[in-house]
Design a protein around this motif. Structure first.
Motif, PDB file in Angstrom:
ATOM      1  N   LEU A 124     -38.490  54.055 -51.342  1.00 38.73           N
ATOM      2  CA  LEU A 124     -39.417  53.844 -52.450  1.00 38.73           C
ATOM      3  C   LEU A 124     -39.378  52.384 -52.858  1.00 38.73           C
ATOM      4  N   ASP A 125     -40.545  51.756 -52.909  1.00 37.62           N
ATOM      5  CA  ASP A 125     -40.654  50.366 -53.343  1.00 37.62           C
ATOM      6  C   ASP A 125     -40.448  50.321 -54.860  1.00 37.62           C
ATOM      7  N   ASP A 126     -39.406  49.633 -55.305  1.00 36.56           N
ATOM      8  CA  ASP A 126     -39.110  49.580 -56.738  1.00 36.56           C
ATOM      9  C   ASP A 126     -40.231  48.949 -57.542  1.00 36.56           C
ATOM     10  N   ALA A 127     -40.914  47.972 -56.968  1.00 32.77           N
ATOM     11  CA  ALA A 127     -41.952  47.246 -57.713  1.00 32.77           C
ATOM     12  C   ALA A 127     -43.217  48.075 -57.892  1.00 32.77           C
ATOM     13  N   SER A 128     -43.663  48.729 -56.810  1.00 28.54           N
ATOM     14  CA  SER A 128     -44.944  49.443 -56.857  1.00 28.54           C
ATOM     15  C   SER A 128     -44.795  50.947 -57.077  1.00 28.54           C
ATOM     16  N   GLY A 129     -43.607  51.490 -56.818  1.00 26.65           N
ATOM     17  CA  GLY A 129     -43.416  52.931 -56.906  1.00 26.65           C
ATOM     18  C   GLY A 129     -43.991  53.680 -55.725  1.00 26.65           C
ATOM     19  N   ALA A 130     -44.406  52.952 -54.672  1.00 22.42           N
ATOM     20  CA  ALA A 130     -45.011  53.581 -53.500  1.00 22.42           C
ATOM     21  C   ALA A 130     -43.962  53.851 -52.434  1.00 22.42           C
ATOM     22  N   LEU A 131     -44.218  54.883 -51.626  1.00 18.55           N
ATOM     23  CA  LEU A 131     -43.366  55.145 -50.478  1.00 18.55           C
ATOM     24  C   LEU A 131     -43.541  54.018 -49.464  1.00 18.55           C
ATOM     25  N   THR A 132     -42.465  53.643 -48.781  1.00 17.94           N
ATOM     26  CA  THR A 132     -42.522  52.497 -47.875  1.00 17.94           C
ATOM     27  C   THR A 132     -42.805  52.896 -46.432  1.00 17.94           C
ATOM     28  N   GLY A 133     -42.864  54.181 -46.123  1.00 17.32           N
ATOM     29  CA  GLY A 133     -43.128  54.632 -44.765  1.00 17.32           C
ATOM     30  C   GLY A 133     -44.462  55.345 -44.650  1.00 17.32           C
ATOM     31  N   ARG A 134     -44.892  55.563 -43.395  1.00 15.73           N
ATOM     32  CA  ARG A 134     -46.146  56.268 -43.110  1.00 15.73           C
ATOM     33  C   ARG A 134     -45.873  57.388 -42.112  1.00 15.73           C
ATOM     34  N   MET A 135     -46.289  58.589 -42.466  1.00 11.81           N
ATOM     35  CA  MET A 135     -46.191  59.741 -41.574  1.00 11.81           C
ATOM     36  C   MET A 135     -47.170  60.785 -42.090  1.00 11.81           C
ATOM     37  N   PRO A 136     -47.860  61.517 -41.193  1.00 13.75           N
ATOM     38  CA  PRO A 136     -48.853  62.497 -41.655  1.00 13.75           C
ATOM     39  C   PRO A 136     -48.255  63.622 -42.492  1.00 13.75           C
ATOM     40  N   TYR A 137     -46.949  63.875 -42.338  1.00 17.37           N
ATOM     41  CA  TYR A 137     -46.318  64.936 -43.125  1.00 17.37           C
ATOM     42  C   TYR A 137     -45.036  64.424 -43.745  1.00 17.37           C
ATOM     43  N   LEU A 199     -33.751  55.903 -50.648  1.00 20.19           N
ATOM     44  CA  LEU A 199     -33.551  54.455 -50.721  1.00 20.19           C
ATOM     45  C   LEU A 199     -34.492  53.828 -51.733  1.00 20.19           C
ATOM     46  N   HIS A 200     -33.941  52.933 -52.564  1.00 21.11           N
ATOM     47  CA  HIS A 200     -34.749  52.095 -53.446  1.00 21.11           C
ATOM     48  C   HIS A 200     -34.824  50.704 -52.827  1.00 21.11           C
ATOM     49  N   VAL A 201     -36.045  50.269 -52.550  1.00 24.00           N
ATOM     50  CA  VAL A 201     -36.273  49.040 -51.794  1.00 24.00           C
ATOM     51  C   VAL A 201     -36.712  47.920 -52.724  1.00 24.00           C
ATOM     52  N   ASN A 202     -36.037  46.783 -52.617  1.00 24.99           N
ATOM     53  CA  ASN A 202     -36.412  45.589 -53.353  1.00 24.99           C
ATOM     54  C   ASN A 202     -37.284  44.717 -52.453  1.00 24.99           C
ATOM     55  N   THR A 203     -38.558  44.586 -52.783  1.00 23.79           N
ATOM     56  CA  THR A 203     -39.476  43.792 -51.965  1.00 23.79           C
ATOM     57  C   THR A 203     -39.812  42.459 -52.608  1.00 23.79           C
ATOM     58  N   SER A 204     -39.061  42.078 -53.641  1.00 24.25           N
ATOM     59  CA  SER A 204     -39.407  40.862 -54.380  1.00 24.25           C
ATOM     60  C   SER A 204     -38.797  39.603 -53.805  1.00 24.25           C
TER      61      SER A 204
END
Length: 318
Positions: A124-137, A199-204
């Motif tokens: 999870l991107d801490d800044a945006s709250g969005a999931l950081t991966g892509r998968m159809p399910y 995981l909490h991801v820091n993208t800053s």
């Protein structure tokens, strides 16, 4: 005794954040673990911060005499896995795991030890709250074909089987290119994706691989990342998904041109047009003929224009 899990934490000049990563591993509910912190020649207070863990038996610090880059630091960690390690993971030194992260993933391995090469979970991107991966399910199998086709992509956090790793290592010339190790493992044995966010991801941070930069050194690292990924899967990608193969070559051409590797850029662009004829690939075949300083200037200008457009306030009436 549950299987041993080793977490590798490569770090460079992150005195203010590395404790966040280490403490998140020490706080795991899975108790049979150890931590390999690879200090990649830090010149700030990182060594002093790491001395706080001298009495923690689960933490081992490897100090590299010179800065080898993130892939070199990861390789140093892989080379120092203990014989007792059953599964291993790599944690960025300014990210943090949730307390049950390792336990959640390890239990999938333990349910059928020979079935999976890797077990993945969401970040999870801490800044945006969005999931950081892509998968159809949200949960299910992860196959080599999922990776080749682009169904499975982005940033997930995972543990991998140490037994299957063998001599696989990252290309130290590359910035990133982790697919050169993880995708061949998927080709040997499927993976599994659990639905949990672990995981909490820091993208800053400005030093992250995902940051947009157009210096010659950064472009060179990206060029080798594309090269390493292609070297690992090129034939399978070309046969099964020729359009994606062509797109990958065009990306290689872009970074090679920005790095000043003009002959490599032209060759990749020509091959890319063969497999992915599009406006982008044709434009790239023309752009690679320009001098690299001019290309870096154009790329930087476009990035700044795009950022300004994104950040500009919207007209309330629009």
């Amino acid at each position: 005794m549950r299987p041993r899990v080793t977490i590798i934490i490569p770090t460079y000049n992150r005195a203010e954040s590395v404790s966040r990563a280490i403490d998140s591993v020490l706080g795991q509910t899975h108790e049979n673990l150890d931590i390999l912190v690879v200090d990649d020649g830090s010149t700030d207070d990182t060594p002093q911060v790491l001395r706080r863990y001298d009495e923690e038996h689960r933490v081992r610090v490897i100090r590299l005499a010179r800065n080898r880059g993130v892939t070199g630091a990861k390789n140093a960690g892989l080379a120092n896995l203990s014989a007792e390690t059953a599964y291993f993971g790599i944690l960025d030194s300014d990210d943090a795991l949730v307390p049950a992260a390792i336990d959640t993933i390890a239990r999938v391995f333990e349910s059928d030890d020979d079935r999976y090469s890797q077990v993945f979970a969401w970040g999870l991107d801490d800044a945006s709250g969005a999931l950081t991966g892509r998968m159809p399910y949200r949960e299910g199998p992860v196959t080599y074909d999922d990776a080749l086709a682009g169904r499975f992509g982005g940033d997930f956090w995972h543990l991998a089987s140490a037994r299957l790793l063998g001599g696989k290592r990252f290309d130290e010339r590359a910035s990133g290119a982790e697919s050169s190790v993880w995708w061949p493992l998927l080709n040997e044995r499927d993976g599994w994706l659990v639905r949990d966010v672990v995981l909490h991801v820091n993208t800053s941070g400005s030093d992250r691989v995902s940051a947009v930069q157009y210096s010659r050194s950064t472009a060179t690292g990206r060029m080798w990342a594309c090269h390493a990924g292609l070297a690992a899967v090129a034939e399978d990608l070309r046969q099964r998904y020729p359009r994606r193969y062509g797109d990958w070559l065009v990306e290689l051409a872009k970074w090679a041109a920005l790095a000043g590797e003009r002959s490599r850029a032209r060759a990749a662009a020509r091959e890319g047009v063969r497999y992915a004829r599009s406006r982008r690939s044709i434009l790239m075949a023309v752009l690679v003929l320009l001098p690299s300083p001019l290309l870096r200037g154009i790329a930087t200008w476009r990035a700044n224009v795009g950022r300004a457009a994104t950040e500009a306030p919207r007209d309330p009436g629009s």
